[in-house]
Design an enzyme around this catalytic site. Structure first.
Site, PDB file in Angstrom:
ATOM      1  N   LYS A 280       0.865  -1.182   0.000  1.00 21.85           N
ATOM      2  CA  LYS A 280       0.000   0.000   0.000  1.00 21.85           C
ATOM      3  C   LYS A 280       0.905   1.237   0.000  1.00 21.85           C
ATOM      4  CE  LYS A 280      -4.287   1.584   2.029  1.00 21.85           C
ATOM      5  NZ  LYS A 280      -5.546   1.173   2.606  1.00 21.85           N
ATOM      6  N   GLU A 355     -20.077  -4.187   9.660  1.00 17.47           N
ATOM      7  CA  GLU A 355     -20.992  -3.316  10.411  1.00 17.47           C
ATOM      8  C   GLU A 355     -22.155  -4.058  11.070  1.00 17.47           C
ATOM      9  OE1 GLU A 355     -19.737  -2.625   7.414  1.00 17.47           O
ATOM     10  OE2 GLU A 355     -18.642  -0.754   7.595  1.00 17.47           O
ATOM     11  N   ARG A 383     -25.643  -0.547   6.251  1.00 22.23           N
ATOM     12  CA  ARG A 383     -25.475  -1.999   6.175  1.00 22.23           C
ATOM     13  C   ARG A 383     -26.093  -2.718   7.376  1.00 22.23           C
ATOM     14  NH1 ARG A 383     -20.684  -3.767   3.088  1.00 22.23           N
ATOM     15  NH2 ARG A 383     -21.380  -3.181   1.000  1.00 22.23           N
TER      16      ARG A 383
HETATM   17  C1  LIG Z   1     -19.037  -1.025   4.127  1.00 21.55           C
HETATM   18  C2  LIG Z   1     -17.815  -0.173   4.212  1.00 21.55           C
HETATM   19  N1  LIG Z   1     -17.212   0.022   5.407  1.00 21.55           N
HETATM   20  C3  LIG Z   1     -16.112   0.795   5.492  1.00 21.55           C
HETATM   21  C4  LIG Z   1     -15.587   1.385   4.372  1.00 21.55           C
HETATM   22  C5  LIG Z   1     -14.394   2.314   4.479  1.00 21.55           C
HETATM   23  N2  LIG Z   1     -13.237   1.791   3.761  1.00 21.55           N
HETATM   24  C6  LIG Z   1     -12.930   2.174   2.521  1.00 21.55           C
HETATM   25  S1  LIG Z   1     -11.571   1.467   1.925  1.00 21.55           S
HETATM   26  C7  LIG Z   1     -11.352   0.598   3.337  1.00 21.55           C
HETATM   27  C8  LIG Z   1     -10.195  -0.326   3.477  1.00 21.55           C
HETATM   28  C9  LIG Z   1     -10.308  -1.452   2.526  1.00 21.55           C
HETATM   29  O1  LIG Z   1      -9.166  -2.248   2.615  1.00 21.55           O
HETATM   30  P1  LIG Z   1      -8.766  -3.138   1.377  1.00 21.55           P
HETATM   31  O2  LIG Z   1      -9.972  -3.714   0.767  1.00 21.55           O
HETATM   32  O3  LIG Z   1      -7.731  -4.076   1.837  1.00 21.55           O
HETATM   33  O4  LIG Z   1      -8.174  -2.088   0.340  1.00 21.55           O
HETATM   34  P2  LIG Z   1      -6.761  -1.317   0.386  1.00 21.55           P
HETATM   35  O5  LIG Z   1      -7.105   0.100   0.664  1.00 21.55           O
HETATM   36  O6  LIG Z   1      -5.898  -1.944   1.390  1.00 21.55           O
HETATM   37  O7  LIG Z   1      -6.217  -1.472  -0.992  1.00 21.55           O
HETATM   38  C10 LIG Z   1     -12.351   0.891   4.270  1.00 21.55           C
HETATM   39  C11 LIG Z   1     -12.437   0.344   5.612  1.00 21.55           C
HETATM   40  C12 LIG Z   1     -16.258   1.170   3.147  1.00 21.55           C
HETATM   41  N3  LIG Z   1     -15.859   1.737   2.028  1.00 21.55           N
HETATM   42  N4  LIG Z   1     -17.349   0.394   3.099  1.00 21.55           N
END
Ligand SMILES: Cc1ncc(C[n+]2csc(CCOP(=O)(O)OP(=O)(O)O)c2C)c(N)n1
Ligand SMILES: CC(=O)[C@@H](O)[C@H](O)COP(=O)(O)O
Ligand SMILES: [Mg+2]
Length: 611
Positions: A280, A355, A383
């Site tokens: 990342k 959630e 959600r």
């Molecule tokens: C239902 C929901 N909860 C929380 C989020 C906030 N959120 C956006 S990106 C993310 C992290 C996702 O991690 P990953 O899928 O591993 O992607 P990375 O950023 O590491 O590439 C979160 C928690 C979201 N978009 N949707």
């Protein structure tokens, strides 16, 4: 003017040219998000993958679905949006997420995490019934993988004889480090393969010496152990579900990626997964070192203190006196709970992007006798709708819910505006919905919830944003408050304006200007009958203003009161009409879709104002 997609061009590039192009992409993304805001670290981690993917697959024919899609900027750049990318996340500009109305190459819109595999399955089943044969690919991160929706969908693949192809981006991070057993399992595989490449290097330099040979033998024993316990576990989880596993592969080596992408392209026997190790923030030193900080880049050089921080400091202060748990769904930093965690790590529990599970768990924690807080963004709480009704409200469990980012969030746009919570909560019995007027009010409401305890599930909603204030002062002034409405300004009693929550603070200059009596609404469900009796009369102008959908919103409380009491006044409601609010800055969207200062003034000063 329509842009020509660039993915044709990259097919003609050699690996050196591709590396140079990858650098150019990184620079362009960085420059753009610095100017416009946006997601940086996650996109830096998908540059090589996207280049390799569009050399092997065809985005014109193959259905490629990006989960959450905060990492799909390179996809946008390669599919006809290189120039328009400069308008990223601005009003009328390119969305920060995939959007089926923006491009034919965006096969499914996203923003909330966890939807990619369900969408891929849906496409596949739809095509299958029409005898259409297409590659369907779902790409999700290790953070999204632990969400209920992904796990539920993975569970279906084998039984419906799916052939979808999955790409797992394993960077060990959600926004903050990943949590849970699956994350641990994936991380173990990364370590084991790092060990393999380390071993190769050691082998080359020491092979010829006796010492080298001993180390080599010792490493071999370790390797065998790791291979057994780690690889078998990795394969086990996916292959036991009937998903052919490939990997783990370096997600930043285009040549290697192409080789494995060809494997999954040619694999026709069932569903398969390609596991990539990515970094990342890859390629920009500061982002690699601090991927959490650069997950989202905000261009605003503001010295204001966010409401989330106010929450964090207030809870930290309360923690010295009260025992409690605060749950977060992968948003420790965003919600300010990291401030509490610094001093009281045991009080913050991150379940990842789960959630509904968190809300249910919180109910049981409270039944176990512990004061319980759930801090989730308004948009992501959608959600958990059934958990709120079925597990919390029905059982009247007094959990404290903090709904951050309630209202217009700004550049993230329609997937992220928290403009439905008043509506989706107002219809649920047994609960309280509080709307603090400013930062001190927010802190006081949280403080009061602990000091007096709650007798029902209580939701405190507050927007993205903050105030110019000193947190120490907020903490020093904490006091127990009631939840009655407040007269903000006594003016012309023929113009009564009900302003919900923090808009009282954010538009205080406007209220000062108006020839009206301004009432600050701090409680949505228990309307303040005393104030209503005093101020709502025949032949007056009544205005309600709320940062929420008008359907199901606060305005309906006033409307039904007026009808019930047969008051002959005019009622004008300001809030979000039956539409989705686009992206833009918070201020421009508030002015255009919610508060509309010019319209309010026109109403108050027009000669026909009273109907
Ligand atoms: C239902 C929901 N909860 C929380 C989020 C906030 N959120 C956006 S990106 C993310 C992290 C996702 O991690 P990953 O899928 O591993 O992607 P990375 O950023 O590491 O590439 C979160 C928690 C979201 N978009 N949707
Ligand atoms: C993609 C996503 O859902 C989050 O990263 C979101 O963009 C966070 O926004 P905040 O900046 O409001 O925390
Ligand atoms: Mg991740």
């Amino acid at each position: 003017m329509k842009e020509k997609p660039l993915y044709y061009a990259i097919r003609k590039m050699n690996y050196e040219q591709l590396d140079r192009f990858a650098n150019r992409i990184r620079k362009y993304i960085y420059e753009t998000v610095k100017k416009n805001t946006g997601h940086l670290s996650s996109n830096l981690g998908t540059v090589e993958l996207t280049l390799a993917l569009y050399r092997v697959f065809d985005p014109e024919k193959d259905i490629i679905i990006w989960d959450t899609s905060h990492q799909a900027y390179i996809h946008k750049l390669l599919t006809g949006r290189w120039h328009s990318f400069s308008t990223l996340r601005q009003r009328h500009g390119i969305s920060g997420f995939t959007n089926i109305n923006e491009s034919k190459y965006d096969y499914f819109g996203a923003g909330h995490a966890g939807t990619s595999v369900a969408a891929a399955l849906g496409y596949e089943l739809g095509f299958r019934s029409q005898n259409i044969n297409k590659n369907v690919i779902a790409i999700f991160g290790d953070g999204a993988m632990t969400s209920g929706m992904i796990l539920e969908s993975l569970n279906q693949l084998k039984s419906i004889n799916s052939k979808i192809k999955i790409i797992l981006l394993n960077n060990e991070m959600s926004i903050s480090p990943n949590v849970g057993a699956l994350a641990k399992m994936l991380n173990k595989i990364r370590i084991s393969t790092d060990y393999f490449s380390l071993k190769e290097k050691i082998k080359v330099s020491l092979e010829s010496t006796d010492v080298g040979q001993d180390i080599e033998n010792a490493l071999k024993k370790v390797k065998d152990g790791i291979k057994h316990t780690v690889y078998n576990n990795a394969l086990g989880v996916f292959e036991d579900m009937g998903i052919k596993y490939y990997g783990p592969v370096d997600g930043h080596n285009i040549k290697e990626l192409e080789k494995y992408l060809e494997f999954i392209k040619n694999y026709k026997d069932g569903p398969c997964i390609l596991h990539l190790k990515t970094i990342k923030g890859k390629g920009l030193d500061f982002a690699e070192k601090n991927p959490t900080k650069f997950h989202g880049v905000n261009n605003k050089k503001t010295t204001s203190t966010s409401y989330s921080k106010v929450v964090g400091y207030t809870l930290k202060n309360i923690a010295s006196k009260h025992n409690f748990i605060a749950y977060t769904a992968a948003m420790e930093e965003g919600t300010g709970l990291n401030i509490l965690k610094e001093k009281y790590p045991e009080k913050v529990i991150d379940f990842g992007i789960t959630e509904p599970s968190i809300v249910t768990a919180a109910g049981a924690t409270r039944l176990a006798g512990l004061f319980t807080v759930v801090d989730i963004y308004s948009t992501f709480m959608q959600r958990a709708f059934d958990s709120i009704i079925h597990d919390i409200a029905l059982q009247k469990i007094p959990v404290l819910f903090l709904l951050d980012r309630a209202g217009i969030v700004g550049e993230d746009g329609p997937t992220h505006h928290g403009v439905f919570d008043i509506s989706y909560l107002r219809l649920i019995p047994n609960i309280e919905i509080l709307t603090p007027l400013n930062a001190q009010d927010l802190a006081n409401m949280i403080f009061t919830s602990f000091e007096k305890d709650l007798n029902k599930p209580t939701f405190i909603r507050f927007p993205r944003g903050g105030e110019y204030l000193n947190v120490d002062e907020i903490i020093a002034n904490l006091k127990i408050v009631d939840y009655s409405w407040k007269i903000i300004k006594r003016g012309n009693d023929k113009n009564i304006i009900f302003v919900v929550g923090q808009l009282v603070e954010e538009y205080k200059k406007l209220w000062e200007e108006l020839d009206a009596t301004i009432i600050g609404v701090r409680n949505i469900k228990n309307i303040d009958e005393h104030i209503l009796q005093l101020y709502l009369k025949d032949n007056i102008n009544v205005i309600t203003i709320e940062e929420n959908s008008l359907k199901g919103g606060f305005n309906e409380e006033i409307k039904s009161y007026i009808l019930k009491k047969k008051i002959k006044c005019s009622l004008h409601t300001f809030g979000i009409k039956d539409e989705f609010v686009p992206q833009g800055t918070r201020k421009e969207l508030l002015n255009e879709f919610v508060v509309k200062p010019d319209e309010i003034k026109k109403l108050l000063y027009s000669t026909e104002k009273i109907k």
